[in-house]
Scaffold this motif. Sequence first.
Motif, short mmCIF file in Angstrom:
data_model
loop_
_atom_site.label_atom_id
_atom_site.label_comp_id
_atom_site.label_asym_id
_atom_site.label_seq_id
_atom_site.Cartn_x
_atom_site.Cartn_y
_atom_site.Cartn_z
N MET A 1 0.79 -1.38 -0.03
CA MET A 1 -0.04 0.02 0.35
C MET A 1 0.80 1.39 -0.01
SD MET A 1 -2.64 -2.01 0.10
CE MET A 1 -3.84 -0.83 0.14
N ALA A 129 -4.75 -5.36 -4.33
CA ALA A 129 -5.41 -5.74 -3.14
C ALA A 129 -5.83 -7.20 -3.17
CB ALA A 129 -6.67 -4.79 -3.33
N LEU A 132 -2.76 -8.89 -1.71
CA LEU A 132 -2.83 -8.66 -0.35
C LEU A 132 -3.86 -9.58 0.42
CD1 LEU A 132 -2.02 -4.90 0.06
CD2 LEU A 132 -0.53 -6.68 0.33
N ALA A 133 -5.03 -9.66 -0.11
CA ALA A 133 -6.13 -10.50 0.35
C ALA A 133 -5.95 -12.15 0.05
CB ALA A 133 -7.27 -9.92 0.15
N LEU A 156 -12.48 -7.87 2.33
CA LEU A 156 -11.15 -7.59 2.73
C LEU A 156 -10.48 -6.87 1.42
CD1 LEU A 156 -8.84 -6.87 4.89
CD2 LEU A 156 -8.10 -9.17 4.34
N LEU A 160 -9.01 -2.86 0.81
CA LEU A 160 -7.70 -2.67 0.57
C LEU A 160 -7.50 -2.04 -0.84
CD1 LEU A 160 -6.34 -5.92 1.79
CD2 LEU A 160 -6.06 -3.91 2.93
N ASP A 163 -6.90 1.65 -0.95
CA ASP A 163 -5.52 2.06 -0.16
C ASP A 163 -5.56 2.78 1.07
OD1 ASP A 163 -2.70 2.12 -0.27
OD2 ASP A 163 -2.66 4.07 -1.37
N LEU A 167 -7.78 0.65 8.38
CA LEU A 167 -8.77 -0.36 8.13
C LEU A 167 -9.42 -0.71 9.26
CD1 LEU A 167 -9.15 -2.58 5.98
CD2 LEU A 167 -7.31 -3.92 6.72
N LEU A 191 -0.86 -7.99 6.92
CA LEU A 191 -1.18 -6.43 6.79
C LEU A 191 -0.65 -5.46 7.73
CD1 LEU A 191 -4.73 -6.94 5.38
CD2 LEU A 191 -2.85 -6.04 3.97
N VAL A 196 -0.16 -0.91 8.13
CA VAL A 196 -1.72 -0.51 8.29
C VAL A 196 -2.11 -0.33 9.77
CG1 VAL A 196 -4.04 -0.94 7.37
CG2 VAL A 196 -2.06 -1.50 5.87
#
Length: 247
Positions: A1, A129, A132-133, A156, A160, A163, A167, A191, A196
């Motif tokens: 991110m 995203a 990341l997920a 999620l 994400l 950005d 969260l 994450l 984050v």
Amino acid sequence: MSRAAGAGEALLEVDSVAKSYGALDVLTAVHLSVPAGQALGIVGPNGAGKSTLLSVINGTERASAGTVRFAGRDVTAVGADARARAGMGRTFQIPRPFTHLTVFENALAGATAGAGLHGRAADDRALEALVLADMLDVANTPAGALPLLGRKRLELARALATDPQLLLLDEIAGGLTEAECDSLVETIRTLHASGVTIIWIEHVVRALLAVVERLVCLASGVIVADGEPDAVMRSDEVQAVYLGGGL
């Protein structure tokens, strides 16, 4: 991110926030300061006001009193769309995918509507995203065909794709098997390690304790405990809230 605030600085400040629906007081004078980079868990019984607090933070609901400051800016009167573009991402307790669209197209909706991106920039953000997920391998799968864990991960991924600096997770582990929960916890831990800031409401307390370094207990719209997770769980105030029932 790509976005980040300075570690340790107050990214979110909730000051004397109250929320009422007519004569029903759901939140009463809630004070909360969350430093950038922190993972904060929120527990409390059903009806404590946890999801309402998340909604007031992200602008889905407007506070009846008090102020919300994000990244040094007063956003109390700012709507959810603008807060998303400023760096707040949120998942919802009940996944709400666009079932007729693919997983990638759902993430793309987050990048376009949530982050205001278009073209190649939106495509790149959506793909990031999904990585990341842990959803890249099902990018072309219709969202309506996903099992529960997949729908949770897609919630999620859409968050994400905006950005987010902050969260907000609402019961994201609810309804999962132990193995599925452990898998999702590992993703959230990764994450958080990337920088984050997280505020996570959850009834699956073991999931929270695997990630967060701070825990808040909310009861009847008031914070009754705030501190190191194990100490909060052992506190007399929290034990009294859950007397006769489990977390």
